[in-house]
Design an enzyme around this catalytic site. Structure first.
Site, mmCIF file in Angstrom:
data_model
loop_
_atom_site.group_PDB
_atom_site.id
_atom_site.type_symbol
_atom_site.label_atom_id
_atom_site.label_comp_id
_atom_site.label_asym_id
_atom_site.label_seq_id
_atom_site.Cartn_x
_atom_site.Cartn_y
_atom_site.Cartn_z
ATOM 1 N N LYS A 119 0.818 -1.219 0.000
ATOM 2 C CA LYS A 119 0.000 0.000 0.000
ATOM 3 C C LYS A 119 0.853 1.271 0.000
ATOM 4 O O LYS A 119 0.460 2.283 -0.586
ATOM 5 C CB LYS A 119 -0.929 0.005 1.217
ATOM 6 C CG LYS A 119 -2.053 -1.026 1.149
ATOM 7 C CD LYS A 119 -2.973 -0.889 2.361
ATOM 8 C CE LYS A 119 -3.735 -2.153 2.681
ATOM 9 N NZ LYS A 119 -4.790 -2.498 1.736
ATOM 10 N N GLU A 203 -2.407 6.691 8.310
ATOM 11 C CA GLU A 203 -3.260 7.562 7.509
ATOM 12 C C GLU A 203 -4.147 8.374 8.415
ATOM 13 O O GLU A 203 -4.514 7.928 9.503
ATOM 14 C CB GLU A 203 -4.199 6.704 6.629
ATOM 15 C CG GLU A 203 -3.633 6.360 5.300
ATOM 16 C CD GLU A 203 -4.559 5.489 4.463
ATOM 17 O OE1 GLU A 203 -5.734 5.301 4.822
ATOM 18 O OE2 GLU A 203 -4.074 5.002 3.439
ATOM 19 N N HIS A 238 -14.210 -3.911 8.594
ATOM 20 C CA HIS A 238 -13.548 -3.428 7.380
ATOM 21 C C HIS A 238 -13.730 -4.371 6.196
ATOM 22 O O HIS A 238 -12.956 -4.358 5.255
ATOM 23 C CB HIS A 238 -12.041 -3.200 7.606
ATOM 24 C CG HIS A 238 -11.756 -2.210 8.680
ATOM 25 N ND1 HIS A 238 -12.130 -0.887 8.594
ATOM 26 C CD2 HIS A 238 -11.142 -2.341 9.866
ATOM 27 C CE1 HIS A 238 -11.757 -0.257 9.685
ATOM 28 N NE2 HIS A 238 -11.161 -1.111 10.480
ATOM 29 N N ARG A 300 -6.998 -7.581 -9.697
ATOM 30 C CA ARG A 300 -7.671 -8.875 -9.932
ATOM 31 C C ARG A 300 -9.147 -8.614 -10.169
ATOM 32 O O ARG A 300 -9.610 -7.477 -10.101
ATOM 33 C CB ARG A 300 -7.523 -9.736 -8.679
ATOM 34 C CG ARG A 300 -8.051 -9.004 -7.432
ATOM 35 C CD ARG A 300 -8.090 -9.899 -6.218
ATOM 36 N NE ARG A 300 -8.141 -9.142 -4.979
ATOM 37 C CZ ARG A 300 -9.244 -8.717 -4.383
ATOM 38 N NH1 ARG A 300 -10.412 -8.944 -4.940
ATOM 39 N NH2 ARG A 300 -9.191 -8.064 -3.236
#
Ligand code: ADP
Ligand code: ADP
Ligand code: MG
Length: 674
Positions: A119, A203, A238, A300
């Site tokens: 990420k 973040e 999540h 994907r």
């Protein structure tokens, strides 16, 4: 059309393997399935032209074994491998090994996967490409004090994320400096365990976000387009549970902006094939003009791709195969239009009342809605199959289309009412409450939706109604009757009173009492007395008149209670009754002493592993005298301990269970003899 690809191996299992096989077959190509020992009789194996066993049930010994899958591909002369999602789909090594072996990987290039795999690296690339990213810290320095200082610089609340993360793992929201060190340790521990990489990024935590992602597609001729957005804001832990396209209240302007950013992201890495750019949209001040940020790219096919297919009329798997064989994309951006609205729900084996803890067990009943008209059903299991500890607990995806959102929702609501499932805990009722919630109806969705409305979505258990209690007792009576008939048939005595086609008369005492524990943990008692061709069932002093109206297959019952005809399915075991009626499932524990099913196929008093797992403790030995309900064995499955108890009093014989032993579901572990 695609000369190089004639045979495709699907390196996956479950619903996605089945879904891919469907398209490959429709294109006139050959299909090869791979399977683990647990999946020998699975639906995807039955559907494929050829099937190759790759190894034992654990994924590390089967579906994650690139070497064994490549060998299966070579042995079957396969031209191409479709990896599905999960497993090896985002494994750059595997993609490279396929290409080296001369087998087409139906997916992006190994380099594409590598670039988007972590990420932090992905976010850096996006910053360079001018795509907005969530503000935060992406550095190498993982010293806890340094990370804390960075978190303070960003400003709480922050989100700690594993750079290698996926499936919502390795993520922690932190609200204050004091909580930070423990949360960091937790995220790192989880990340190390799940991904073998404990590096994290930090973040800004967006307080009211929507998860809106854009489906992109690129070919090897320099074309890249997007197929609009999906809203996946409804999440628990999540993880997505409800997804839809288009996003509610989306404006053309924002769609254009997000679409262009997504295509720019794909172009920045010279992407090939199908991919998804996940954005987080800060909707604190509404969606119109809301800032959006790149979160990650999934390189994907996505679980929720069917909603995009339903609003565009395209088959994304077909596109993937065509692009992989070198064809150009069939459309320009301008050719694509949104037609109507589609909503998907993920039906999971899990217990919403216990924080959505995954569940396992056998699907003793599974009747999804019909796959027709406006409804699409994607599943890898059939009635009688087992949802095991080894794999993802998703049972099915149910997707409905309508010309507008309200119509799609109506179809979906009906489809869920038609769904019948028993044998394990599922989120079916939770899904129903969710899609019928007034806030969902008006499209007031963000990632806080489920926690905010949890009391409405997982309501407190209700006492069993009189009609459910009556159905339970009638189900027990029918089960006894059926046994009596089977006994008669087995005895080959045509003169036996049991052999006559009965009208529910023979095997019944004149009166009987059944005791249950309902979902509120209350004891409920029903007495039954035969009257004419029917019964009087008494609950809390109130008498109900009931008779069998008709009797069809298995556990299906058609009865008349107080003049009202009811169709239902009732499953009876010695310990419990499951009633499916009016699209709802009710579970009652039994307290009655009488054993209805004592000569089960597995023999009287057999102790059978209810799911695959490991024996943690054996509490008895052969020859021990045991009481009914005495604990015999401890089985660990799904990281939970299950106590197996004696179904009746007797002597332990034929004990095969040993400490530490791995067992499959259905294994007979011991017997209780008289
Ligand atoms: P999507 O964005 O397509 O919904 P998910 O994050 O839900 O992707 O993951 C899709 C599937 O891929 C999961 O259901 C699971 O089978 C598999 N998967 C993805 N990431 C992981 C992971 N970190 N660990 C285990 N399985 C994963
Ligand atoms: P994964 O790889 O596990 O899918 P993502 O980065 O895609 O991880 O995030 C998963 C989910 O976590 C998102 O869909 C969103 O609901 C939530 N999330 C991620 N980043 C943030 C953020 N900065 N602020 C608030 N919620 C976030
Ligand atoms: Mg994600």
């Amino acid at each position: 059309m695609t000369p190089e690809i004639e045979k495709v191996l699907i390196a996956n299992r479950g619903e996605i393997a089945c879904r891919i096989i469907q398209t490959v077959r429709a294109m006139g190509l050959q299909t090869v399935a791979v399977y683990s020992d647990a999946d020998e009789h699975a639906r995807h194996v039955a559907m494929a032209d050829e099937a190759v066993r790759i190894g034992a049930a654990p994924v590390g010994e089967s579906y994650l074994r690139a070497d064994l899958i490549l060998k299966a591909a070579k042995d079957t002369n396969t031209d191409a491998i479709h990896p599905g999602y999960g497993f090896l789909s985002e494994n750059a090594e595997f993609a490279a090994e396929c290409e080296n072996a001369g087998i087409i990987f139906i997916g992006p290039t190994a380099d594409n996967i590598r670039k988007m795999g972590l990420k932090d690296e992905a976010k850096k690339l996006m910053i360079d490409a001018g795509v907005p990213v969530v503000p935060g810290y992406l550095g190498e320095n993982q010293d806890p004090d340094h990370l804390l200082a960075e978190a303070e610089k960003i400003g709480f609340p922050v989100l700690i994320k594993a750079v290698a993360g996926g499936g919502g793992k390795g993520m922690r929201r932190v609200d204050t400096s004091t909580e930070f060190p423990a949360a960091l340790r937790g995220a790192k521990r989880e990340a190390a365990g799940a991904f073998g990489n404990d590096q994290v990024l930090i973040e800004k935590f967006i307080e009211k976000p929507r998860h809106i992602e854009v489906q992109v597609f690129a070919d090897t001729h320099g074309n890249a387009i997007h197929l609009f957005e999906r809203d996946c804001s409804l999440q628990r832990r999540h993880q997505k549970v409800v997804e839809e396209a288009p996003a509610p209240h989306m404006t053309d302007f924002l769609r254009g902006q997000m679409g262009s950013a997504a295509v720019a992201a794909a172009r920045a890495i010279d992407y090939r094939g199908a991919g998804t750019i996940e954005f987080i949209v800060d909707v604190a001040n509404g969606l119109d003009g809301a800032p959006f940020y790149f979160m990650e790219m999934n390189t994907r096919l996505q679980v929720e791709h069917p909603v995009t297919e339903m609003i565009t009329g395209e088959d994304l798997v077909e596109w993937q195969i065509r692009v992989a064989s070198g064809e150009e994309l069939p459309f320009d951006q301008g050719d694509l239009e949104i037609d109507g609205h589609a909503i998907e729900v993920r039906l999971y084996a899990e217990d919403p009342a216990r924080d959505f803890l995954p569940a396992t067990g056998r699907l003793t009943r599974f009747r999804p809605p019909l796959d027709e008209d406006f409804t699409r059903v994607e599943t890898g299991v059939r009635e009688g199959d087992v949802v095991s500890v080894h794999y993802d607990p998703m049972i099915a995806k149910i997707i409905c289309w309508g010309e507008d959102r309200a119509t799609a929702l109506r179809h979906l609501s009906r489809a869920l009412d038609q769904t019948e499932i028993a044998g394990l805990s599922t989120n079916l009722d939770f899904l129903r409450h969710t899609i019928n919630h007034p806030a969902f109806a008006v499209g007031d969705v963000d990632t806080g939706f489920i926690p905010r409305h949890i009391k409405d979505l997982v309501p407190a258990p209700q006492p069993a109604s009189d009609s459910i209690l009556c159905l339970s007792v009638l189900g027990i009576i029918a089960a006894r009757e059926k046994r009596a008939q089977e006994t008669a048939r087995a005895s080959h005595d045509p003169w036996s009173p049991w052999a006559a086609p009965t009208n529910w008369r023979a095997n019944l005492e004149r009166s009987d009492t059944q005791r249950f524990i309902d979902a509120t943990d209350e004891e409920r008692t029903v007495t039954s007395a035969r009257k004419d061709q029917g019964f009087i069932l008494t609950i809390d002093g109130v008498a109900h008149h009931a008779h069998f109206h008709d009797h069809s297959e298995d556990s299906d019952l058609c009865v008349v209670i107080d003049g009202k005809r009811l169709n239902s399915a009732v499953q009876v075991t010695n310990d419990a009754v499951t009633v499916i009626s009016g699209g709802r499932t009710h579970h009652l524990k039994r307290l009655s002493s009488r054993v209805d099913l004592e000569d089960d196929a597995d023999g009287p008093g057999a102790i059978i592993a209810p799911m695959p797992g490991k024996i943690l403790d054996v509490l008895v030995a052969d020859g021990d005298e045991v009481e009914k309900d005495q604990p015999l064995l401890i089985l660990e499955a799904m990281k939970m301990e299950h106590t197996l108890t004696a179904p009746r009093a007797g002597t332990v014989t034929g004990l095969t269970a040993k400490d530490g032993m791995q067992v499959n579901d259905g294994t007979v572990l011991a017997q209780i003899a008289d």
